[in-house]
Write an enzyme that holds these catalytic residues in place. Structure first.
Site, PDB file in Angstrom:
ATOM      1  N   ASP A  51       0.865  -1.184   0.000  1.00  0.00           N
ATOM      2  CA  ASP A  51       0.000   0.000   0.000  1.00  0.00           C
ATOM      3  C   ASP A  51       0.902   1.234   0.000  1.00  0.00           C
ATOM      4  OD1 ASP A  51      -3.227   0.399   1.183  1.00  0.00           O
ATOM      5  OD2 ASP A  51      -1.903   2.134   0.975  1.00  0.00           O
ATOM      6  N   ASP A  52       0.522   2.248  -0.789  1.00  0.00           N
ATOM      7  CA  ASP A  52       1.346   3.465  -0.825  1.00  0.00           C
ATOM      8  C   ASP A  52       0.939   4.463   0.260  1.00  0.00           C
ATOM      9  OD1 ASP A  52      -0.997   4.582  -1.753  1.00  0.00           O
ATOM     10  OD2 ASP A  52      -0.118   5.452  -3.566  1.00  0.00           O
TER      11      ASP A  52
ATOM     12  N   GLY B 200      -4.429   4.784   2.977  1.00  0.00           N
ATOM     13  CA  GLY B 200      -4.469   3.702   3.971  1.00  0.00           C
ATOM     14  C   GLY B 200      -3.802   4.066   5.285  1.00  0.00           C
TER      15      GLY B 200
ATOM     16  N   ASP C 148       4.205   1.652  -4.371  1.00  0.00           N
ATOM     17  CA  ASP C 148       3.193   1.905  -5.395  1.00  0.00           C
ATOM     18  C   ASP C 148       2.942   0.620  -6.185  1.00  0.00           C
ATOM     19  OD1 ASP C 148       1.927   2.761  -7.913  1.00  0.00           O
ATOM     20  OD2 ASP C 148       2.368   4.778  -7.182  1.00  0.00           O
TER      21      ASP C 148
ATOM     22  N   ALA D   9      -5.844  -2.029  -4.517  1.00  0.00           N
ATOM     23  CA  ALA D   9      -5.243  -0.694  -4.581  1.00  0.00           C
ATOM     24  C   ALA D   9      -5.941   0.134  -5.649  1.00  0.00           C
ATOM     25  CB  ALA D   9      -3.753  -0.800  -4.895  1.00  0.00           C
TER      26      ALA D   9
ATOM     27  N   ILE E 248     -10.525   5.939  -4.987  1.00  0.00           N
ATOM     28  CA  ILE E 248     -11.900   5.433  -4.891  1.00  0.00           C
ATOM     29  C   ILE E 248     -13.009   6.496  -4.877  1.00  0.00           C
ATOM     30  CG2 ILE E 248     -11.147   3.343  -3.693  1.00  0.00           C
ATOM     31  CD1 ILE E 248     -12.587   4.709  -1.172  1.00  0.00           C
TER      32      ILE E 248
ATOM     33  N   SER F  92     -16.511  -2.569  -8.970  1.00  0.00           N
ATOM     34  CA  SER F  92     -17.475  -1.714  -8.274  1.00  0.00           C
ATOM     35  C   SER F  92     -18.832  -1.724  -8.961  1.00  0.00           C
ATOM     36  CB  SER F  92     -16.927  -0.285  -8.267  1.00  0.00           C
ATOM     37  OG  SER F  92     -17.939   0.647  -8.021  1.00  0.00           O
TER      38      SER F  92
ATOM     39  N   TYR G  65     -14.111   7.305 -12.480  1.00  0.00           N
ATOM     40  CA  TYR G  65     -13.855   6.183 -11.560  1.00  0.00           C
ATOM     41  C   TYR G  65     -14.490   4.907 -12.089  1.00  0.00           C
ATOM     42  CZ  TYR G  65     -14.504   3.094  -7.521  1.00  0.00           C
ATOM     43  OH  TYR G  65     -14.543   1.999  -6.692  1.00  0.00           O
TER      44      TYR G  65
HETATM   45  N1  NAD Z   1     -15.668   0.710  -0.116  1.00  0.00           N
HETATM   46  C1  NAD Z   1     -16.594   0.447  -1.046  1.00  0.00           C
HETATM   47  O1  NAD Z   1     -17.795   0.622  -0.821  1.00  0.00           O
HETATM   48  C2  NAD Z   1     -16.181  -0.112  -2.388  1.00  0.00           C
HETATM   49  C3  NAD Z   1     -17.187  -0.373  -3.322  1.00  0.00           C
HETATM   50  C4  NAD Z   1     -16.825  -0.881  -4.568  1.00  0.00           C
HETATM   51  C5  NAD Z   1     -15.508  -1.143  -4.858  1.00  0.00           C
HETATM   52  N2  NAD Z   1     -14.547  -0.867  -3.942  1.00  0.00           N
HETATM   53  C6  NAD Z   1     -13.150  -1.129  -4.308  1.00  0.00           C
HETATM   54  O2  NAD Z   1     -12.521  -1.852  -3.263  1.00  0.00           O
HETATM   55  C7  NAD Z   1     -11.145  -1.465  -3.178  1.00  0.00           C
HETATM   56  C8  NAD Z   1     -10.821  -1.043  -1.753  1.00  0.00           C
HETATM   57  O3  NAD Z   1     -11.672   0.037  -1.415  1.00  0.00           O
HETATM   58  P1  NAD Z   1     -11.645   0.682   0.037  1.00  0.00           P
HETATM   59  O4  NAD Z   1     -13.013   1.158   0.324  1.00  0.00           O
HETATM   60  O5  NAD Z   1     -10.966  -0.207   0.979  1.00  0.00           O
HETATM   61  O6  NAD Z   1     -10.764   1.964  -0.256  1.00  0.00           O
HETATM   62  P2  NAD Z   1      -9.497   2.557   0.506  1.00  0.00           P
HETATM   63  O7  NAD Z   1      -9.194   3.890  -0.084  1.00  0.00           O
HETATM   64  O8  NAD Z   1      -9.695   2.475   1.969  1.00  0.00           O
HETATM   65  O9  NAD Z   1      -8.368   1.490   0.089  1.00  0.00           O
HETATM   66  C9  NAD Z   1      -7.624   1.611  -1.096  1.00  0.00           C
HETATM   67  C10 NAD Z   1      -6.162   1.517  -0.704  1.00  0.00           C
HETATM   68  O10 NAD Z   1      -5.354   1.592  -1.881  1.00  0.00           O
HETATM   69  C11 NAD Z   1      -4.189   2.329  -1.553  1.00  0.00           C
HETATM   70  N3  NAD Z   1      -3.625   2.848  -2.793  1.00  0.00           N
HETATM   71  C12 NAD Z   1      -4.114   3.840  -3.593  1.00  0.00           C
HETATM   72  N4  NAD Z   1      -3.295   4.039  -4.625  1.00  0.00           N
HETATM   73  C13 NAD Z   1      -2.274   3.144  -4.514  1.00  0.00           C
HETATM   74  C14 NAD Z   1      -1.111   2.862  -5.285  1.00  0.00           C
HETATM   75  N5  NAD Z   1      -0.823   3.566  -6.399  1.00  0.00           N
HETATM   76  N6  NAD Z   1      -0.279   1.893  -4.874  1.00  0.00           N
HETATM   77  C15 NAD Z   1      -0.530   1.188  -3.723  1.00  0.00           C
HETATM   78  N7  NAD Z   1      -1.619   1.420  -2.949  1.00  0.00           N
HETATM   79  C16 NAD Z   1      -2.475   2.383  -3.348  1.00  0.00           C
HETATM   80  C17 NAD Z   1      -4.670   3.412  -0.604  1.00  0.00           C
HETATM   81  O11 NAD Z   1      -3.628   3.945   0.212  1.00  0.00           O
HETATM   82  C18 NAD Z   1      -5.712   2.663   0.201  1.00  0.00           C
HETATM   83  O12 NAD Z   1      -5.164   2.129   1.401  1.00  0.00           O
HETATM   84  C19 NAD Z   1     -10.927  -0.392  -4.225  1.00  0.00           C
HETATM   85  O13 NAD Z   1     -10.417  -1.006  -5.392  1.00  0.00           O
HETATM   86  C20 NAD Z   1     -12.338   0.126  -4.498  1.00  0.00           C
HETATM   87  O14 NAD Z   1     -12.453   0.634  -5.816  1.00  0.00           O
HETATM   88  C21 NAD Z   1     -14.842  -0.335  -2.709  1.00  0.00           C
END
Ligand code: NAD
Length: 325
Positions: free
Chosen positions: A42-43, A47, A62, A83, A86, A126, A150
């Protein structure tokens, strides 16, 4: 506490990209607590690694860094690719960055998966890919109609996943997650997810601001149910090439959500309708019959119970955190 995963009969080795985020942390902790070995990449753009169990091997970096992925993927049996950037409104402002991370990151991961030879990738896609559909609930065979950068990055990531997965001989599964909520969900200063935002406002005596007239509907799915689906997706056979909805199957309007949040929080918050703000798609609820059939998925946490549990986590801790945030 989550039930044991469906089909594991031995410890497995996982990499979770984006594993310090909301869904990734819950998944990583669940996997290590049930005997598996988990690496997280995770970057930290969003997070927080402090919530990860000490047994999770955390690496900051990354997801687009392929040589780093070569190292992290050694001996991994399944990668969860979470990753991503969002935020739908943010993606309208920064489509290039969203494309780079969400699409470029997926392509980078898949090339590293090919180089190392990983047998399975599970992508969190999603529900936003559906956009407005002529009927509800939405099922996986409906033509996607993405309405934001997105959503486009998520459908593009699905296409890359299945196409490269086939070419590189790697099982590929995409779970289309609906509106996930639960402990650990961040409340960023702008464009916060509606469930934790409403809870915080209700607990702090604020008003709940509803976009449009509040009749728009969504499918709120508890994080524990999402994690149950993710664990099954890594372990059941016969899911290669599948895109699978993961929701609660229950349709809730935003004005009903506001009422339930008020009653769970023990307040009667005022609700402000901001008619000038776009409510987004009119209706969205998941048909979860494919998830039931392929993953043995059955949502266990209803909305009211999930909200009540959220407030009870660790006694008053979550309530204090929500108030202080
Ligand atoms: N939360 C929801 O309701 C939901 C719904 C549909 C889909 N999703 C998908 O689920 C996944 C996780 O969502 P979440 O709610 O936990 O979001 P979140 O933002 O909490 O988690 C995403 C993580 O990705 C990390 N990240 C971003 N860019 C990065 C990079 N370049 N390299 C490494 N790490 C990177 C962020 O630091 C973060 O910790 C995502 O792919 C999101 O699109 C979430």
């Amino acid at each position: 506490m989550l039930a044991a995963p469906l089909c594991y009969n031995r410890p497995m080795r996982f990499l979770i990209t984006g594993g310090a985020g909301f869904i990734g942390t819950t998944l990583a902790n669940h996997l290590v607590r049930t005997g598996h070995h988990v690496r997280v990449l995770d970057d930290l753009s969003a997070g927080d690694p402090s919530r990860l169990d000490a047994r999770v091997l955390f690496s900051r970096g990354d997801v687009r860094n392929v040589p780093n992925l070569w190292t992290l993927l050694q001996d991994v049996e399944c990668v969860y690719h979470l990753a991503a950037r969002i935020s739908v409104p943010e993606s309208v402002l920064y489509p290039l960055e969203y494309n780079d991370v969400n699409v470029g990151g997926t392509v980078a991961l898949l090339t590293a998966v090919r180089d190392v030879g990983v047998p399975r990738v599970v992508l969190t896609s999603s529900a936003s890919v559906y956009g407005n559909q002529p009927g509800q609930p939405v099922h996986e065979t409906m033509q996607p109609s993405p309405k934001s950068p997105y959503a486009i990055t998520k459908i593009a990531a699905e296409h890359y996943l299945f196409m490269l997965g086939r070419l590189y001989n790697c099982d590929a599964v995409a779970l289309r997650v609906f509106n996930a909520y639960g402990p650990g969900q961040r409340i960023p200063p702008a464009h916060a997810p509606v469930v934790p935002l409403f809870l915080r406002r209700a607990l702090t005596g604020g008003s709940l601001v509803v976009h449009g007239n509040g009749s728009q509907t969504r499918d709120f799915v508890h994080i524990d149910d999402v994690v149950r689906a993710l664990t099954a997706a890594a372990s059941v056979p016969e899911v290669d090439g599948q895109v699978i909805n993961i929701g609660s199957g229950q349709e809730t309007s935003i004005q009903d959500l506001a009422r339930v949040v008020g009653s769970v929080a023990g307040r009667a918050p005022s609700i402000i309708y901001n008619e000038s703000q776009s409510p987004g798609v009119a209706r969205l609820v998941a048909d979860i019959s494919l998830a039931r059939r392929l993953l043995g998925y059955a949502p266990e946490v209803g909305l009211e119970q999930g909200l009540n549990d959220l407030l009870k986590i660790d006694g008053q801790f979550e309530r204090r955190k929500l108030v202080a945030a």
